[in-house]
Design a protein around this motif. Structure first.
Motif, short mmCIF file in Angstrom:
data_model
loop_
_atom_site.label_atom_id
_atom_site.label_comp_id
_atom_site.label_asym_id
_atom_site.label_seq_id
_atom_site.Cartn_x
_atom_site.Cartn_y
_atom_site.Cartn_z
N ARG A 116 20.12 -2.50 -12.92
CA ARG A 116 18.84 -2.14 -13.55
C ARG A 116 17.87 -3.32 -13.62
NH1 ARG A 116 22.41 0.97 -16.88
NH2 ARG A 116 22.32 -0.56 -18.54
N TRP A 117 18.22 -4.43 -12.98
CA TRP A 117 17.28 -5.54 -12.92
C TRP A 117 17.65 -6.41 -11.72
CZ3 TRP A 117 12.90 -5.15 -15.23
CH2 TRP A 117 12.03 -6.26 -15.30
N GLY A 118 16.76 -7.28 -11.33
CA GLY A 118 17.03 -8.14 -10.19
C GLY A 118 16.06 -9.31 -10.17
N MET A 119 16.15 -10.13 -9.12
CA MET A 119 15.40 -11.39 -9.13
C MET A 119 13.89 -11.22 -9.03
SD MET A 119 14.23 -12.18 -5.89
CE MET A 119 14.67 -13.61 -4.96
N ASN A 120 13.41 -10.08 -8.52
CA ASN A 120 11.97 -9.81 -8.59
C ASN A 120 11.77 -8.31 -8.79
OD1 ASN A 120 9.22 -10.29 -8.65
ND2 ASN A 120 8.99 -10.15 -6.42
N TRP A 121 12.40 -7.80 -9.86
CA TRP A 121 12.43 -6.37 -10.14
C TRP A 121 11.02 -5.82 -10.32
CZ3 TRP A 121 16.58 -3.10 -10.09
CH2 TRP A 121 16.38 -1.82 -10.60
N ASP A 122 10.17 -6.60 -11.01
CA ASP A 122 8.82 -6.08 -11.29
C ASP A 122 7.82 -6.46 -10.20
OD1 ASP A 122 9.26 -8.64 -12.37
OD2 ASP A 122 8.71 -8.04 -14.41
N GLU A 123 8.31 -6.51 -8.99
CA GLU A 123 7.44 -6.82 -7.86
C GLU A 123 6.27 -5.86 -7.78
OE1 GLU A 123 9.37 -7.03 -4.08
OE2 GLU A 123 7.53 -7.71 -3.11
N ASP A 124 5.09 -6.42 -7.60
CA ASP A 124 3.87 -5.64 -7.37
C ASP A 124 3.52 -4.67 -8.49
OD1 ASP A 124 3.68 -7.04 -5.10
OD2 ASP A 124 4.27 -5.44 -3.75
N GLN A 125 4.12 -4.86 -9.67
CA GLN A 125 3.67 -4.08 -10.81
C GLN A 125 2.33 -4.61 -11.28
OE1 GLN A 125 6.70 -2.60 -13.39
NE2 GLN A 125 5.61 -3.39 -15.17
N GLY A 126 2.29 -5.93 -11.44
CA GLY A 126 1.02 -6.58 -11.73
C GLY A 126 0.43 -6.20 -13.07
N GLY A 127 -0.85 -6.55 -13.24
CA GLY A 127 -1.53 -6.29 -14.50
C GLY A 127 -2.93 -5.75 -14.24
N GLY A 128 -3.63 -5.43 -15.33
CA GLY A 128 -5.00 -4.94 -15.21
C GLY A 128 -5.06 -3.48 -14.81
N GLU A 129 -6.26 -2.94 -14.87
CA GLU A 129 -6.48 -1.52 -14.55
C GLU A 129 -7.36 -1.42 -13.30
OE1 GLU A 129 -5.26 1.15 -16.09
OE2 GLU A 129 -4.16 -0.13 -17.49
N TYR A 130 -7.07 -0.43 -12.47
CA TYR A 130 -7.90 -0.18 -11.29
C TYR A 130 -9.36 0.00 -11.71
CZ TYR A 130 -9.90 2.18 -7.27
OH TYR A 130 -10.69 2.50 -6.22
N PRO A 131 -10.30 -0.57 -11.09
CA PRO A 131 -10.22 -1.33 -9.84
C PRO A 131 -10.04 -2.84 -10.05
CG PRO A 131 -12.52 -0.97 -10.37
CD PRO A 131 -11.72 -0.39 -11.50
N ASN A 132 -9.62 -3.21 -11.25
CA ASN A 132 -9.51 -4.64 -11.53
C ASN A 132 -8.06 -5.08 -11.72
OD1 ASN A 132 -12.28 -5.55 -11.46
ND2 ASN A 132 -12.59 -4.17 -13.21
N SER A 133 -7.17 -4.39 -11.02
CA SER A 133 -5.77 -4.81 -11.10
C SER A 133 -5.62 -6.16 -10.42
CB SER A 133 -4.85 -3.80 -10.42
OG SER A 133 -5.52 -2.68 -10.00
N TYR A 134 -4.58 -6.85 -10.81
CA TYR A 134 -4.35 -8.17 -10.22
C TYR A 134 -2.86 -8.49 -10.27
CZ TYR A 134 -3.78 -9.73 -15.04
OH TYR A 134 -3.34 -9.85 -16.32
N TYR A 135 -2.46 -9.38 -9.41
CA TYR A 135 -1.11 -9.93 -9.47
C TYR A 135 -1.13 -11.21 -8.65
CZ TYR A 135 -0.37 -8.21 -4.73
OH TYR A 135 -0.48 -7.99 -3.40
N PHE A 136 -0.12 -12.04 -8.89
CA PHE A 136 0.10 -13.20 -8.02
C PHE A 136 1.57 -13.57 -8.12
CE2 PHE A 136 -1.11 -14.75 -12.20
CZ PHE A 136 -0.21 -15.76 -12.45
N TYR A 137 1.97 -14.45 -7.24
CA TYR A 137 3.38 -14.80 -7.15
C TYR A 137 3.64 -16.17 -7.75
CZ TYR A 137 3.60 -10.85 -4.01
OH TYR A 137 3.52 -9.60 -3.49
N LEU A 138 4.80 -16.28 -8.36
CA LEU A 138 5.18 -17.53 -9.03
C LEU A 138 6.59 -17.93 -8.57
CD1 LEU A 138 4.45 -19.61 -11.28
CD2 LEU A 138 5.66 -18.12 -12.88
N PRO A 139 6.66 -18.84 -7.58
CA PRO A 139 7.97 -19.32 -7.17
C PRO A 139 8.56 -20.20 -8.27
CG PRO A 139 6.24 -19.85 -5.55
CD PRO A 139 5.57 -19.44 -6.80
N ARG A 140 9.84 -19.98 -8.57
CA ARG A 140 10.46 -20.73 -9.68
C ARG A 140 11.81 -21.31 -9.26
NH1 ARG A 140 11.64 -19.82 -14.71
NH2 ARG A 140 12.63 -17.78 -14.46
N LEU A 141 11.99 -22.57 -9.64
CA LEU A 141 13.28 -23.23 -9.44
C LEU A 141 13.46 -24.18 -10.61
CD1 LEU A 141 12.95 -25.98 -6.67
CD2 LEU A 141 11.01 -24.91 -7.75
#
Ligand code: SF4
Ligand code: SF4
Lengths: 206, 381
Positions: free
Chosen positions: B133-158
């Motif tokens: 029920r979860w994984g290393m990028n489970w919420d991929e492309d869920q993002g934030g904001g409301e159309y037409p102003n939705s947004y997302y970006f990627y955050l590499p983490r180590l």
């Protein structure tokens, strides 16, 4: 402080905690206390365990026996109701250096490290790990690997909540003629310096 | 941010100097330019195939890329505590196997050999432990904001190979240490007793537990590669060419310029107090759209307060600098900052770590993998 006599135990089966031969030897009850919070050397451990109860398990029924140059220790206690969560139930027998004078409650000190025989309940995926290890303990949780070929092994059985573990190793560990016991309740996230320990050494005579 | 100047009072007094609170002159530092990250996870896979293919490592992603905004991995890690506050370590939560998720078995047998291949599909096998029920990028492309102003970006983490690594301080057995020569935070697995205080204490939750071997594990910054001048795999394999590796103290290095001169590269969650040595150029975003779809030039689509929650208050000045340099170039001017971020030559990313691993002598007894903790150099002969 109790005094414990090392019994001579014949037979191949004594490493089996349920071997009937153990029924012929009287166990000594070793009372335990929490490893003192003030003795915890690690600032993070103190931060994480402030106000949390630990070290409430025990007592441990302890029986010692010898077979040639081997020492066998049978330890029996009421373990967690729910073992095999994140942390496992564990028990250890530890031996001070020959001239050791420090009390056992810190499980060794920097100046007087103790030799610790540790048995830990293993998860199904951990069955390839050794049944017991020998560690050098220099304080609560300051546990470093001991000799890789210390010749320490263990077998365990569980009936209801009751664990019975037989630890076996070289008899020379008893040089100082005293032992301490430590116990960890895995269901309470106990490990390292967070656990229960014998408040006094148990003196041993042959 | 609280600085731990010495080892005194941190960790165990009984343990030798483990490099806590010291940023060595040769500290290896990384900068990720989030404006170029496309979330392809090549970095994650490069690391996975190199370091975490053994038993007990199936769920481990020492390098992982989270889609923001999101709960990340382990699930909700930003609220799990740990780090330093006012010079004291903060109690943290040890992420569970379920919160990490991933490391799944798949129903290959059923699909490929069970005779039902036309009716069933490939899926993770649920062992009842919640890990599907979860994984290393489970919420991929869920993002934030409301159309037409939705947004997302990627955050590499180590692992951030922190200057004040609370994980090192929290280890009572002394298995963890920070190397004096390059600041890499390592664990001697032969000493690790599996107590997992490091996992609780790390506020970035980038330490995993190997249940099969009863040891904790985390990113080793590819130290055997660094020792022979090869950049870490995540950086070298990144097709976006956005991962800088080097020293922040070398005044001529792009990392120094990005971190210290232009101040456009910022640590993640500086308030955690560990002094990360991984920095991020924050993402710019397109302008918002008004309800009539006309462009609102004044308002960035990624809320600045959200970026501040990740990178601290300095993010506003960093974004302003980036915007200013973009405007200068759009007006026909030149920008050394943008030239640096564009990275015309791939090897400019890697400082002194430009050696091509294909050129190394791979004879087993020549491979200089050093697992001990002594300093001194181990050069390829
Ligand atoms: S990111 Fe976590 S594991 Fe890595 S050095 Fe910092 S505190 Fe330690
Ligand atoms: S490889 Fe590069 S572009 Fe791809 S996810 Fe990783 S950092 Fe981003």
């Amino acid at each position: 402080m109790g005094t414990l006599t090392v019994a001579a135990l014949d037979g191949e089966g004594a490493l089996d905690p349920d071997d009937p031969a153990w029924g012929t030897v009287t166990a000594t009850e070793v009372p335990l206390v929490p490893v003192p919070f003030d003795a915890q050397l690690n600032a993070y451990v103190r931060a994480a365990w402030t106000g949390r109860e630990y070290g409430c398990s025990g007592p441990v029924d302890l029986t010692l026996a010898e077979q040639g140059d081997r020492l066998l220790a049978r330890l029996s206690w009421d373990g967690s109701a729910d073992p095999l969560g994140e942390f496992s139930d564990a028990v250890a027998l530890f031996f001070p250096p020959a001239a050791g004078t420090a009390p056992p409650v810190t499980i060794g000190t920097r100046d007087e490290p103790v030799s610790l025989w540790l048995w830990r309940d293993r998860l199904p995926v951990q069955q390839a790990l050794p049944s017991a290890t020998q560690l050098v303990a220099a304080g609560p949780g300051v546990f470093r690997p001991g000799s890789a070929n210390a010749g320490v092994s263990a077998r365990s059985s569980r009936s209801g909540r009751r664990w019975t573990v037989v630890l076996a190793g070289p008899r020379q560990a008893l040089a100082a003629r005293r032992v301490g016991v430590a116990l960890w309740d895995g269901s309470n996230d106990e490990r390292a310096g967070i656990g229960a320990v014998s408040a006094a050494w148990t003196e041993v005579e042959s | 941010m609280s600085a731990q100047a010495t080892t005194s009072g941190d960790g165990n007094d009984a343990i030798e100097d483990r490099g806590e609170g010291v940023a060595p002159p040769g500290q290896v530092t990384m900068v990720f330019d989030l404006n170029k990250c496309m979330g392809c996870q090549t970095c994650s896979v490069a690391c996975k195939v190199l370091w975490t293919r053994e038993e007990g490592e199936d769920h481990q992603w020492w390098m992982s890329v989270n889609t923001q905004p999101g709960l990340g991995a382990p699930k909700g890690w930003e609220g799990m505590g740990g780090g330093w506050q006012d010079g004291q370590p903060v109690r943290g939560h040890q992420p569970s196997r379920e919160e990490f998720g991933g490391g799944w078995d798949f129903n290959y047998q059923e699909v490929l050999y069970g005779g039902t291949g036309n009716a069933t599909h490939l899926r993770p096998v649920d062992h009842g432990d919640g890990t599907t029920r979860w994984g290393m990028n489970w919420d991929e492309d869920q993002g934030g904001g409301e159309y037409p102003n939705s947004y997302y970006f990627y955050l590499p983490r180590l692992c951030n190979h922190c200057t004040h690594p609370v994980c090192v301080s929290a280890c009572p057995s002394g298995a963890m240490y920070k190397r004096h020569e390059d600041g890499v935070v390592l664990r001697d697995e032969s000493v690790c007793q599996g107590a997992r205080f490091c996992m609780e204490a790390c506020p970035y939750k980038k330490i995993y537990f190997n249940y099969a071997r009863n040891v904790a594990q985390h990113c080793i910054l590819c130290f055997p590669r660094l020792e022979v001048g090869v950049a870490p795999a995540c950086a070298r394999q990144c097709p976006g060419r956005l991962v800088f590796v080097g020293s922040a103290e070398d005044a001529e290095s792009p990392i120094h310029k990005l971190v210290h001169d232009w101040e456009v590269a910022l640590p993640l969650h500086p308030e955690f107090g560990t002094g990360p040595n991984v920095f991020y150029v924050p993402p710019l975003a397109p302008s918002r759209l008004h309800e009539d779809f006309s462009i609102d030039e004044e308002t960035p689509r990624i809320p600045p307060e959200y970026l501040e929650s990740l990178f601290g208050p300095k993010v506003h000045a960093a974004l302003a600098t980036l915007q200013g340099e973009l405007a200068r170039v759009r007006a026909g001017g030149q920008s050394e900052l943008l030239e640096t971020l564009i990275v015309y030559r791939w090897t400019d990313l890697f400082g002194r770590y430009t050696t091509d691993p294909a050129t190394l002598d791979r004879t087993p007894d020549r491979v200089p993998v050093r697992l001990g903790r002594t300093s001194g150099s181990t050069a390829a002969s």
